[in-house]
Write an enzyme that holds these catalytic residues in place. Structure first.
Site, PDB file in Angstrom:
ATOM      1  N   ARG A 122       4.187 -20.161   8.534  1.00  0.00           N
ATOM      2  CA  ARG A 122       5.486 -20.373   7.891  1.00  0.00           C
ATOM      3  C   ARG A 122       6.561 -20.745   8.912  1.00  0.00           C
ATOM      4  O   ARG A 122       7.456 -21.523   8.626  1.00  0.00           O
ATOM      5  CB  ARG A 122       5.903 -19.115   7.123  1.00  0.00           C
ATOM      6  CG  ARG A 122       5.160 -18.971   5.811  1.00  0.00           C
ATOM      7  CD  ARG A 122       5.023 -17.538   5.412  1.00  0.00           C
ATOM      8  NE  ARG A 122       6.199 -17.028   4.761  1.00  0.00           N
ATOM      9  CZ  ARG A 122       6.533 -15.737   4.744  1.00  0.00           C
ATOM     10  NH1 ARG A 122       5.787 -14.849   5.355  1.00  0.00           N
ATOM     11  NH2 ARG A 122       7.610 -15.341   4.122  1.00  0.00           N
ATOM     12  N   ARG A 164       8.893  -5.765   7.396  1.00  0.00           N
ATOM     13  CA  ARG A 164       9.337  -5.800   5.997  1.00  0.00           C
ATOM     14  C   ARG A 164       8.311  -5.139   5.066  1.00  0.00           C
ATOM     15  O   ARG A 164       7.118  -5.310   5.224  1.00  0.00           O
ATOM     16  CB  ARG A 164       9.513  -7.271   5.624  1.00  0.00           C
ATOM     17  CG  ARG A 164      10.099  -7.523   4.296  1.00  0.00           C
ATOM     18  CD  ARG A 164      10.815  -8.819   4.269  1.00  0.00           C
ATOM     19  NE  ARG A 164       9.912  -9.971   4.429  1.00  0.00           N
ATOM     20  CZ  ARG A 164      10.332 -11.207   4.275  1.00  0.00           C
ATOM     21  NH1 ARG A 164      11.583 -11.460   4.000  1.00  0.00           N
ATOM     22  NH2 ARG A 164       9.489 -12.209   4.432  1.00  0.00           N
ATOM     23  N   ARG A 221       4.511  -7.618   2.377  1.00  0.00           N
ATOM     24  CA  ARG A 221       4.351  -8.767   1.507  1.00  0.00           C
ATOM     25  C   ARG A 221       3.050  -9.443   1.888  1.00  0.00           C
ATOM     26  O   ARG A 221       2.702  -9.493   3.058  1.00  0.00           O
ATOM     27  CB  ARG A 221       5.526  -9.732   1.734  1.00  0.00           C
ATOM     28  CG  ARG A 221       6.361  -9.901   0.516  1.00  0.00           C
ATOM     29  CD  ARG A 221       7.596 -10.659   0.824  1.00  0.00           C
ATOM     30  NE  ARG A 221       7.329 -12.062   1.180  1.00  0.00           N
ATOM     31  CZ  ARG A 221       8.274 -12.996   1.182  1.00  0.00           C
ATOM     32  NH1 ARG A 221       9.507 -12.684   0.859  1.00  0.00           N
ATOM     33  NH2 ARG A 221       7.990 -14.226   1.523  1.00  0.00           N
ATOM     34  N   LYS A 224      18.362 -14.274   3.965  1.00  0.00           N
ATOM     35  CA  LYS A 224      18.808 -15.172   2.885  1.00  0.00           C
ATOM     36  C   LYS A 224      19.017 -14.396   1.589  1.00  0.00           C
ATOM     37  O   LYS A 224      20.035 -14.542   0.928  1.00  0.00           O
ATOM     38  CB  LYS A 224      17.765 -16.256   2.596  1.00  0.00           C
ATOM     39  CG  LYS A 224      17.538 -17.235   3.703  1.00  0.00           C
ATOM     40  CD  LYS A 224      16.641 -18.368   3.230  1.00  0.00           C
ATOM     41  CE  LYS A 224      15.231 -17.961   2.849  1.00  0.00           C
ATOM     42  NZ  LYS A 224      14.352 -17.634   3.948  1.00  0.00           N
ATOM     43  N   ARG A 273      13.077 -27.087   0.488  1.00  0.00           N
ATOM     44  CA  ARG A 273      12.315 -26.777   1.689  1.00  0.00           C
ATOM     45  C   ARG A 273      11.620 -28.007   2.250  1.00  0.00           C
ATOM     46  O   ARG A 273      10.806 -27.878   3.157  1.00  0.00           O
ATOM     47  CB  ARG A 273      11.252 -25.748   1.348  1.00  0.00           C
ATOM     48  CG  ARG A 273      11.659 -24.326   1.673  1.00  0.00           C
ATOM     49  CD  ARG A 273      10.518 -23.459   1.200  1.00  0.00           C
ATOM     50  NE  ARG A 273      10.329 -22.257   1.936  1.00  0.00           N
ATOM     51  CZ  ARG A 273      10.563 -21.048   1.440  1.00  0.00           C
ATOM     52  NH1 ARG A 273      11.080 -20.895   0.261  1.00  0.00           N
ATOM     53  NH2 ARG A 273      10.281 -19.986   2.149  1.00  0.00           N
TER      54      ARG A 273
HETATM   55  P1  AMP Z   1      10.143 -17.021   0.133  1.00  0.00           P
HETATM   56  O1  AMP Z   1      10.251 -15.713  -0.553  1.00  0.00           O
HETATM   57  O2  AMP Z   1      11.357 -17.884  -0.060  1.00  0.00           O
HETATM   58  O3  AMP Z   1       9.721 -16.914   1.574  1.00  0.00           O
HETATM   59  O4  AMP Z   1       8.954 -17.849  -0.613  1.00  0.00           O
HETATM   60  C1  AMP Z   1       7.648 -17.334  -0.655  1.00  0.00           C
HETATM   61  C2  AMP Z   1       6.643 -18.447  -0.887  1.00  0.00           C
HETATM   62  O5  AMP Z   1       6.914 -19.124  -2.126  1.00  0.00           O
HETATM   63  C3  AMP Z   1       6.628 -19.560   0.151  1.00  0.00           C
HETATM   64  O6  AMP Z   1       5.888 -19.222   1.301  1.00  0.00           O
HETATM   65  C4  AMP Z   1       6.000 -20.694  -0.647  1.00  0.00           C
HETATM   66  O7  AMP Z   1       4.601 -20.534  -0.784  1.00  0.00           O
HETATM   67  C5  AMP Z   1       6.613 -20.516  -2.016  1.00  0.00           C
HETATM   68  N1  AMP Z   1       7.897 -21.249  -2.117  1.00  0.00           N
HETATM   69  C6  AMP Z   1       9.140 -20.717  -2.254  1.00  0.00           C
HETATM   70  N2  AMP Z   1      10.079 -21.682  -2.320  1.00  0.00           N
HETATM   71  C7  AMP Z   1       9.401 -22.875  -2.212  1.00  0.00           C
HETATM   72  C8  AMP Z   1       9.794 -24.252  -2.200  1.00  0.00           C
HETATM   73  N3  AMP Z   1      11.079 -24.627  -2.293  1.00  0.00           N
HETATM   74  N4  AMP Z   1       8.832 -25.192  -2.066  1.00  0.00           N
HETATM   75  C9  AMP Z   1       7.540 -24.865  -1.960  1.00  0.00           C
HETATM   76  N5  AMP Z   1       7.098 -23.582  -1.946  1.00  0.00           N
HETATM   77  C10 AMP Z   1       8.008 -22.597  -2.078  1.00  0.00           C
END
Ligand code: AMP
Length: 214
Positions: free
Chosen positions: A167, A123, A156, A14, A89
């Site tokens: 996740r 990663r 990460r 993404k 999400r």
């Molecule tokens: P990502 O880098 O997009 O995988 O986001 C990392 C973390 O940020 C996720 O595992 C959530 O804890 C939080 N997060 C990111 N976007 C959202 C969202 N739209 N709603 C809730 N939590 C989010």
């Protein structure tokens, strides 16, 4: 003006695909995960609120995620549009988004679970400058060190086996309703995320009727 949402599991690219679109089309890439990570790294009040939730691979509450998105988009630095990654999400976030913004397209990057695990566990992020690497496709020149600044590369915090499993479960359960909601009103394009970066980018452009990469 072009406004896109990009949806896909962990490791589906993404961020990479959004960056390529943003650079070429002069639109802004908004990564909600990056905004949260910035707060954690800089020890802000919001960072303290979300740190444990993120490390466990859980989702931050809808209220908080929505206010971060609203605040970010209220900056209006996106004259030519945006591509938003990591939001919405949940069903509620999708409804909020549909009520607040017109979208031109939803890019759904599709990746089987086995490949999600393989990619996510490979990663690495630079602990100093945030540059990201992948031990499968994008290795640093010197093992464990960032090519740009020499900082130490670390996984990460939420890319552990346990957090990843959480996740992935969560993603599958929430994504179908999101795509269904978007599908009613918007233009959802599902793209196979398994091929290489350039091929996936070309497919996205073709499906959205955008000019091909320069
Ligand atoms: P990502 O880098 O997009 O995988 O986001 C990392 C973390 O940020 C996720 O595992 C959530 O804890 C939080 N997060 C990111 N976007 C959202 C969202 N739209 N709603 C809730 N939590 C989010």
């Amino acid at each position: 003006m072009r406004k896109y949402v990009i949806v896909g599991p962990v490791g589906s690219g993404k961020g990479t695909q959004s960056e390529l679109l943003a650079r070429d089309l002069e639109i802004v890439h908004i990564s909600v995960g990056d905004v949260f990570r910035w707060h954690v790294k800089n020890h802000t009040k919001l960072g303290a609120q979300v740190r444990r939730i993120m490390a466990a691979g859980e989702l931050v509450g809808d209220d908080l995620a929505e206010s971060v998105v609203r605040e970010r988009l209220d900056q209006h630095d996106w004259n030519y549009g945006f591509v938003i990654d990591g939001f919405p999400r949940s069903r509620r976030q999708t409804e909020f988004f549909l009520e607040s913004y017109d979208i031109d397209g939803v890019i759904h990057l599709d990746l089987p679970d086995a490949e999600v695990r393989r990619r996510a566990l490979a990663r690495r992020l630079c602990s100093r400058c945030g540059m990201d690497y992948n031990l499968i496709a994008d290795r640093p020149t010197v093992e464990g060190r960032c090519d740009v600044c020499g900082g130490a590369l670390v996984p990460r915090e939420d890319d552990t086996e346990e957090a990843l499993a959480e996740r992935m479960r969560d993603y599958r359960a929430r994504t179908d309703p999101i795509l269904e909601l978007f599908g009613r009103k918007e233009y959802v394009v599902t793209v196979d995320a398994r091929p290489g970066i350039d091929e996936v980018q070309r497919e996205i452009r073709e499906r959205l009727g955008l000019p091909m990469p320069r």
